[in-house]
Design a protein around this motif. Structure first.
Motif, PDB file in Angstrom:
ATOM      1  N   MET A 274       0.838  -1.203   0.000  1.00 20.67           N
ATOM      2  CA  MET A 274       0.000   0.000   0.000  1.00 20.67           C
ATOM      3  C   MET A 274       0.868   1.247   0.000  1.00 20.67           C
ATOM      4  O   MET A 274       2.030   1.210   0.390  1.00 20.67           O
ATOM      5  N   LYS A 275       0.252   2.339  -0.416  1.00 20.42           N
ATOM      6  CA  LYS A 275       0.967   3.622  -0.415  1.00 20.42           C
ATOM      7  C   LYS A 275       0.713   4.354   0.909  1.00 20.42           C
ATOM      8  O   LYS A 275      -0.436   4.544   1.296  1.00 20.42           O
ATOM      9  N   TYR A 276       1.803   4.754   1.540  1.00 25.09           N
ATOM     10  CA  TYR A 276       1.697   5.464   2.814  1.00 25.09           C
ATOM     11  C   TYR A 276       2.261   6.876   2.688  1.00 25.09           C
ATOM     12  O   TYR A 276       3.229   7.108   1.963  1.00 25.09           O
ATOM     13  N   ALA A 277       1.656   7.806   3.413  1.00 23.34           N
ATOM     14  CA  ALA A 277       2.244   9.134   3.594  1.00 23.34           C
ATOM     15  C   ALA A 277       2.336   9.371   5.097  1.00 23.34           C
ATOM     16  O   ALA A 277       1.429   8.993   5.843  1.00 23.34           O
ATOM     17  N   LEU A 278       3.445   9.947   5.525  1.00 23.61           N
ATOM     18  CA  LEU A 278       3.656  10.188   6.955  1.00 23.61           C
ATOM     19  C   LEU A 278       3.871  11.672   7.215  1.00 23.61           C
ATOM     20  O   LEU A 278       4.495  12.367   6.404  1.00 23.61           O
ATOM     21  N   ALA A 279       3.357  12.147   8.333  1.00 26.45           N
ATOM     22  CA  ALA A 279       3.650  13.515   8.776  1.00 26.45           C
ATOM     23  C   ALA A 279       4.376  13.416  10.109  1.00 26.45           C
ATOM     24  O   ALA A 279       3.941  12.677  10.998  1.00 26.45           O
ATOM     25  N   VAL A 280       5.487  14.133  10.230  1.00 26.98           N
ATOM     26  CA  VAL A 280       6.309  14.078  11.441  1.00 26.98           C
ATOM     27  C   VAL A 280       6.353  15.469  12.064  1.00 26.98           C
ATOM     28  O   VAL A 280       6.777  16.432  11.425  1.00 26.98           O
ATOM     29  N   TYR A 281       5.906  15.560  13.320  1.00 27.98           N
ATOM     30  CA  TYR A 281       5.791  16.868  13.992  1.00 27.98           C
ATOM     31  C   TYR A 281       6.868  17.134  15.041  1.00 27.98           C
ATOM     32  O   TYR A 281       6.893  18.204  15.628  1.00 27.98           O
ATOM     33  N   GLY A 282       7.691  16.130  15.335  1.00 28.21           N
ATOM     34  CA  GLY A 282       8.664  16.336  16.409  1.00 28.21           C
ATOM     35  C   GLY A 282      10.063  15.982  15.941  1.00 28.21           C
ATOM     36  O   GLY A 282      10.255  15.397  14.867  1.00 28.21           O
ATOM     37  N   ALA A 283      11.049  16.334  16.756  1.00 25.84           N
ATOM     38  CA  ALA A 283      12.447  16.008  16.457  1.00 25.84           C
ATOM     39  C   ALA A 283      13.143  15.777  17.790  1.00 25.84           C
ATOM     40  O   ALA A 283      12.603  16.131  18.845  1.00 25.84           O
ATOM     41  N   ALA A 284      14.353  15.189  17.742  1.00 30.28           N
ATOM     42  CA  ALA A 284      15.105  15.012  18.978  1.00 30.28           C
ATOM     43  C   ALA A 284      15.280  16.398  19.593  1.00 30.28           C
ATOM     44  O   ALA A 284      15.640  17.343  18.904  1.00 30.28           O
ATOM     45  N   GLY A 285      14.997  16.533  20.860  1.00 35.20           N
ATOM     46  CA  GLY A 285      15.184  17.834  21.494  1.00 35.20           C
ATOM     47  C   GLY A 285      13.946  18.706  21.504  1.00 35.20           C
ATOM     48  O   GLY A 285      13.957  19.806  22.041  1.00 35.20           O
ATOM     49  N   THR A 286      12.845  18.222  20.923  1.00 34.83           N
ATOM     50  CA  THR A 286      11.631  19.047  20.965  1.00 34.83           C
ATOM     51  C   THR A 286      10.652  18.539  22.028  1.00 34.83           C
ATOM     52  O   THR A 286       9.536  19.010  22.109  1.00 34.83           O
ATOM     53  N   GLY A 287      11.095  17.594  22.817  1.00 36.57           N
ATOM     54  CA  GLY A 287      10.272  17.202  23.955  1.00 36.57           C
ATOM     55  C   GLY A 287       9.629  15.842  23.833  1.00 36.57           C
ATOM     56  O   GLY A 287       9.484  15.133  24.814  1.00 36.57           O
ATOM     57  N   GLY A 288       9.243  15.463  22.643  1.00 36.64           N
ATOM     58  CA  GLY A 288       8.555  14.179  22.474  1.00 36.64           C
ATOM     59  C   GLY A 288       9.432  13.149  21.809  1.00 36.64           C
ATOM     60  O   GLY A 288      10.630  13.360  21.602  1.00 36.64           O
ATOM     61  N   GLN A 289       8.806  12.052  21.463  1.00 36.58           N
ATOM     62  CA  GLN A 289       9.531  10.899  20.946  1.00 36.58           C
ATOM     63  C   GLN A 289       9.097  10.602  19.515  1.00 36.58           C
ATOM     64  O   GLN A 289       9.499   9.608  18.919  1.00 36.58           O
ATOM     65  N   SER A 290       8.250  11.478  18.955  1.00 37.74           N
ATOM     66  CA  SER A 290       7.553  11.134  17.714  1.00 37.74           C
ATOM     67  C   SER A 290       8.464  10.916  16.516  1.00 37.74           C
ATOM     68  O   SER A 290       8.154  10.122  15.635  1.00 37.74           O
ATOM     69  N   SER A 291       9.607  11.606  16.485  1.00 39.18           N
ATOM     70  CA  SER A 291      10.498  11.453  15.346  1.00 39.18           C
ATOM     71  C   SER A 291      11.069  10.034  15.313  1.00 39.18           C
ATOM     72  O   SER A 291      11.130   9.385  14.265  1.00 39.18           O
ATOM     73  N   GLN A 292      11.462   9.545  16.493  1.00 40.07           N
ATOM     74  CA  GLN A 292      11.987   8.174  16.594  1.00 40.07           C
ATOM     75  C   GLN A 292      10.911   7.153  16.235  1.00 40.07           C
ATOM     76  O   GLN A 292      11.162   6.198  15.500  1.00 40.07           O
ATOM     77  N   THR A 293       9.703   7.372  16.750  1.00 41.05           N
ATOM     78  CA  THR A 293       8.599   6.448  16.459  1.00 41.05           C
ATOM     79  C   THR A 293       8.329   6.410  14.958  1.00 41.05           C
ATOM     80  O   THR A 293       8.164   5.333  14.370  1.00 41.05           O
ATOM     81  N   ALA A 294       8.300   7.583  14.349  1.00 37.65           N
ATOM     82  CA  ALA A 294       8.012   7.664  12.908  1.00 37.65           C
ATOM     83  C   ALA A 294       9.092   6.953  12.109  1.00 37.65           C
ATOM     84  O   ALA A 294       8.802   6.253  11.137  1.00 37.65           O
ATOM     85  N   LEU A 295      10.342   7.113  12.535  1.00 43.44           N
ATOM     86  CA  LEU A 295      11.455   6.473  11.832  1.00 43.44           C
ATOM     87  C   LEU A 295      11.347   4.941  11.928  1.00 43.44           C
ATOM     88  O   LEU A 295      11.495   4.234  10.923  1.00 43.44           O
ATOM     89  N   SER A 296      11.070   4.448  13.128  1.00 44.92           N
ATOM     90  CA  SER A 296      10.933   2.994  13.293  1.00 44.92           C
ATOM     91  C   SER A 296       9.751   2.471  12.488  1.00 44.92           C
ATOM     92  O   SER A 296       9.816   1.386  11.897  1.00 44.92           O
ATOM     93  N   PHE A 297       8.663   3.243  12.478  1.00 41.65           N
ATOM     94  CA  PHE A 297       7.484   2.831  11.704  1.00 41.65           C
ATOM     95  C   PHE A 297       7.801   2.818  10.210  1.00 41.65           C
ATOM     96  O   PHE A 297       7.433   1.875   9.502  1.00 41.65           O
ATOM     97  N   ALA A 298       8.513   3.832   9.753  1.00 34.05           N
ATOM     98  CA  ALA A 298       8.868   3.913   8.330  1.00 34.05           C
ATOM     99  C   ALA A 298       9.719   2.714   7.930  1.00 34.05           C
ATOM    100  O   ALA A 298       9.510   2.101   6.878  1.00 34.05           O
ATOM    101  N   ARG A 299      10.675   2.335   8.790  1.00 33.34           N
ATOM    102  CA  ARG A 299      11.523   1.165   8.497  1.00 33.34           C
ATOM    103  C   ARG A 299      10.682  -0.102   8.424  1.00 33.34           C
ATOM    104  O   ARG A 299      10.872  -0.943   7.535  1.00 33.34           O
ATOM    105  N   ALA A 300       9.732  -0.237   9.357  1.00 35.28           N
ATOM    106  CA  ALA A 300       8.879  -1.434   9.369  1.00 35.28           C
ATOM    107  C   ALA A 300       7.986  -1.472   8.126  1.00 35.28           C
ATOM    108  O   ALA A 300       7.736  -2.538   7.570  1.00 35.28           O
ATOM    109  N   LEU A 301       7.525  -0.298   7.700  1.00 42.87           N
ATOM    110  CA  LEU A 301       6.696  -0.236   6.484  1.00 42.87           C
ATOM    111  C   LEU A 301       7.463  -0.751   5.289  1.00 42.87           C
ATOM    112  O   LEU A 301       6.968  -1.574   4.515  1.00 42.87           O
TER     113      LEU A 301
END
Lengths: 95, 119, 131
Positions: C1-28
């Protein structure tokens, strides 16, 4: 149209997610959202009554947590996360 | 047939750029002629409270940005009634541009959307 | 399937979303899915900065993202308005705004929000990684 809801914090994101659920939806607790396992409050019990709830193993393990209260929650890895996005029609993120 | 997009905005108006960036996304989406709706939940309902004057913060008035939605064909803003109730806000205190979703209406509204963007 | 991802955070911005998105992208990608676009918005634009230098014993998320983008030839778009606001610019924008330097990593494109909406509609699945 089944929806996968991802929840990355307890508090507001978890509460709003509960309001947005339809029968057949799934919930994935990730990042700080996995603390719901240790806060097993009304919101989580309500969630469990309505839909299938999953937690992301990387986030649970990172925090030294377990499913200590034997909640009806399924622990999945990133591959499982991908599968949930395949089987649901869309993804809604609560953060 | 174009897919419908719902933009959910859950953050308070002057918390970072969340509210502004959600509105921008809604305006761009509507300008692409994508059927677009905007849903405010949680602290997001504070965005449409009337009487905001953020001049001393050096910020633009978020509420007044909502006025431009109509120009792009977004004629109403959906609001989670429960979030209003929790905050003791009466619908009359909001900009007159909203549709209240009470109870299960939020869930059934979201079920109808093809894609959802969260802010 | 075709996926599009939006990433709102980065290391140092308080959350973990960039890491989560990266791991998800690799799994995809490992599952054989296609990522039609990753859109970096809000604080997520910092992932495209070439000026982030974490300590040696910590992981370098911007570098890991860039490796993934290069290796899989991913269409990586950085919201231009969000990036300018946060000091992430390419040479062209640096010149336009007379800034002292540019820092956008190679492989990323600065563009408008239209790219987010377009990818959202085109993709079979769209996933937001909020901070």
């Amino acid at each position: 149209m089944a929806t996968l809801h991802t929840v990355n914090k307890t508090g507001q994101p978890l509460e709003l997610c509960l309001r947005a659920l339809n029968a057949g939806d799934s919930v994935l607790l990730l990042e700080e959202g996995v603390y719901a396992l240790y806060e097993a409050g009304d919101v989580l019990s309500e969630l469990l009554r309505h839909v299938a709830v999953h937690v992301l193993d990387a986030d649970v393990l990172a925090r030294g947590m377990t499913n200590r209260d034997n909640l009806d929650i399924d622990m999945i890895d990133y591959q499982g996360f991908v599968e949930l996005t395949e089987t649901n029609d869309k993804v809604v993120s609560w953060f | 047939m174009s897919q419908s997009i719902c933009i959910i905005s859950t953050q308070a108006p002057y918390r970072g750029q969340f509210a502004k960036e959600a509105l921008d996304a809604a305006l761009v989406s509507a300008s692409y002629e994508i059927p677009t709706s905007l849903l405010l939940m949680g602290d997001g309902v504070y965005q449409v409270l009337e009487g905001q004057s953020p001049d001393q913060l050096g910020r633009k008035n978020i509420a007044s940005m909502f006025q431009s939605l109509e120009l792009y064909g977004i004629e109403t803003v959906y609001i989670d009634g429960e979030s209003l109730g929790e905050r003791g806000i009466a619908p009359e205190q909001l900009l007159p541009l909203y549709t209240l979703l009470e109870g299960d209406a939020v869930a059934s509204f979201l079920a109808q959307q093809d894609k959802v963007l969260s802010f | 399937m075709k996926y599009a991802l939006a990433v709102y955070g980065a290391a140092g911005t308080g959350g973990q979303s960039s890491q989560t998105a990266l791991s998800f992208a690799r799994a995809l990608l490992a599952s054989g899915h296609e990522i039609i676009r990753v859109f970096f918005y809000q604080d997520g634009v910092h992932n495209a900065s070439g000026l982030i230098s974490p300590p040696q014993d910590e992981q370098n998320l911007p570098e890991q993202w860039q490796n993934l983008v290069k290796e899989h030839n991913i269409d990586a778009v950085v919201c231009i308005a969000a990036a300018l606001r946060r000091g992430v610019v390419n040479a062209e924008e640096a010149q336009r705004y007379e800034l002292p330097g540019s820092n956008l990593r190679e492989g990323y494109e600065l563009s408008g929000l239209g790219q987010l909406l377009e990818a959202t509609v085109e993709a079979d699945r769209f996933v937001t990684f909020g901070d």
